[in-house]
Structures are given as structure tokens and as C-alpha cells.
Design a protein around this motif. Structure first.
Motif, short mmCIF file in Angstrom:
data_model
loop_
_atom_site.label_atom_id
_atom_site.label_comp_id
_atom_site.label_asym_id
_atom_site.label_seq_id
_atom_site.Cartn_x
_atom_site.Cartn_y
_atom_site.Cartn_z
N THR A 1 1.96 -11.76 5.10
CA THR A 1 2.82 -10.57 5.14
C THR A 1 4.23 -10.94 5.52
N VAL B 1 6.77 -10.97 2.57
CA VAL B 1 7.22 -9.73 1.95
C VAL B 1 7.77 -8.81 3.04
N ALA C 1 9.02 -5.37 4.95
CA ALA C 1 8.37 -4.06 5.03
C ALA C 1 9.18 -2.98 4.33
N SER C 2 10.36 -3.33 3.81
CA SER C 2 11.18 -2.34 3.11
C SER C 2 11.98 -3.01 2.00
N TYR D 1 8.19 -5.16 -6.27
CA TYR D 1 8.04 -5.17 -4.81
C TYR D 1 6.66 -4.65 -4.39
N ILE D 2 6.20 -3.58 -5.02
CA ILE D 2 4.88 -3.02 -4.70
C ILE D 2 3.80 -4.05 -5.01
N ARG E 1 4.09 -7.34 -4.93
CA ARG E 1 4.12 -8.35 -3.86
C ARG E 1 3.56 -7.81 -2.56
N ALA E 2 3.86 -6.55 -2.24
CA ALA E 2 3.37 -5.94 -1.00
C ALA E 2 1.85 -5.83 -1.02
N ALA F 1 0.35 -9.18 -0.47
CA ALA F 1 0.54 -9.62 0.92
C ALA F 1 -0.33 -8.82 1.88
N LEU G 1 0.09 -5.54 2.77
CA LEU G 1 0.77 -4.51 3.53
C LEU G 1 0.09 -3.16 3.31
N GLN H 1 1.71 -0.14 4.27
CA GLN H 1 2.76 0.83 3.95
C GLN H 1 4.08 0.10 3.83
N VAL H 2 4.98 0.65 3.01
CA VAL H 2 6.30 0.07 2.82
C VAL H 2 7.33 1.20 2.79
#
Length: 151
Positions: free
Chosen positions: A73, A76, A78-79, A97-98, A100-101, A104, A106, A108-109
Motif C-alpha cells: 500500500t 499507492v 491514498a489520494s 489509479y483505482i 493500482r489502489a 495495493a 486499499l 478507500q481513496v
């Protein structure tokens, strides 16, 4: 500072990059900042930093962690900040980006779209809602220029 036509500068009072259109007189310039043309004193101008070329990703950057099979995480953020992008550019960046998130892990972003005409927020919200992996999209509780996507 040598300022001539076509020189890239930062207008300090606007905190925006621009290009010198013409010198009006000693110490006074006409500068194009986006679609706006403004008259600026020389002491309000700074030379624009040159952009560093991006390094090509190494094979190790793209490989998941050997132990978990997922990317860390820490790789990537968080925003993602969409300021200054067109709607099409922002939509492409958000989709990447979503992805990759999700890889990883995550949950929430934050998508920082800013406060403007609302076109960017509307387009990004519609795109996020069309992604099955996004469980919910909600506005940030204290910042209307930010969306939270729950993955």
C-alpha cells in the motif's frame, strides 16, 4: 532575471505557471496564464522550474510482493489530485489509479477534483459508480472538492 517573449514563469501572486506574451515597459509584463492574459510586475514573477524527465519503471516496480502476491500500500498514495486536468485526462487517471489502489489492497481513496463548474466531479462520479469494485462513492464530509471512493 532575463525575461523575454515565450519565457515560462510562475506568477507568484496567482501561484500559477504562465508564459510571457510581451514586455510592456521596464518591470511590467503581459503574461498568459491558461486562457487569461494579465499584466504583472517583474517582482511578482519567478522562473518556472523545468520538469524532470520521468524515469522508466523498473521491472521490480511492477512486481507484486513475493510474500503476499500484492503490491504494498506504500506504493499507492491514498489520494489523487486532478487539479489542472481536463475531464478526459482526469477520467483516464482515475481509472488507472483505482486499478493500482485495488491491487495495493486499499479500502478507500480520496479523489481531489476541486470546486469548479462541477463537470469534473460529475464525470468522475459517474465513472466510479460504473466500476464494480467501487462499493460506494461519497462526498468528503468537510471538503466539497473531494470525493471518497470505498473499494
Amino acid at each position: 532575471m532575463a525575461l523575454g517573449e515565450g519565457t515560462e514563469v510562475v506568477v507568484v501572486s496567482l501561484n500559477r505557471r504562465g508564459t510571457i506574451e510581451t514586455r510592456l515597459r521596464a518591470g511590467l509584463y503581459r503574461v498568459r496564464v491558461g486562457a487569461m492574459i494579465t499584466t504583472v510586475r517583474e517582482d511578482d514573477l519567478r522562473p518556472a522550474a523545468t520538469k524532470k524527465p520521468r524515469r522508466a519503471p523498473r521491472d521490480s516496480d511492477e512486481q507484486p510482493d513475493a510474500g503476499t502476491g500484492q503490491r504494498s500500500t506504500a506504493d499507492v498514495p491514498a489520494s489523487i489530485d486532478l487539479h489542472g486536468l481536463t475531464v478526459d485526462e482526469a477520467r483516464n487517471r482515475v481509472a488507472a489509479y483505482i486499478s493500482r489502489a485495488l491491487l495495493a489492497g486499499l479500502d478507500q481513496v480520496e479523489i481531489i477534483h476541486g470546486i469548479g463548474t462541477g463537470r469534473l466531479k460529475k464525470a468522475v462520479t459517474a465513472d466510479l459508480k460504473s466500476i464494480r469494485a467501487v462499493r460506494r462513492v461519497a462526498p468528503h464530509p468537510s471538503n466539497p472538492g473531494v470525493l471518497i471512493a470505498y473499494l
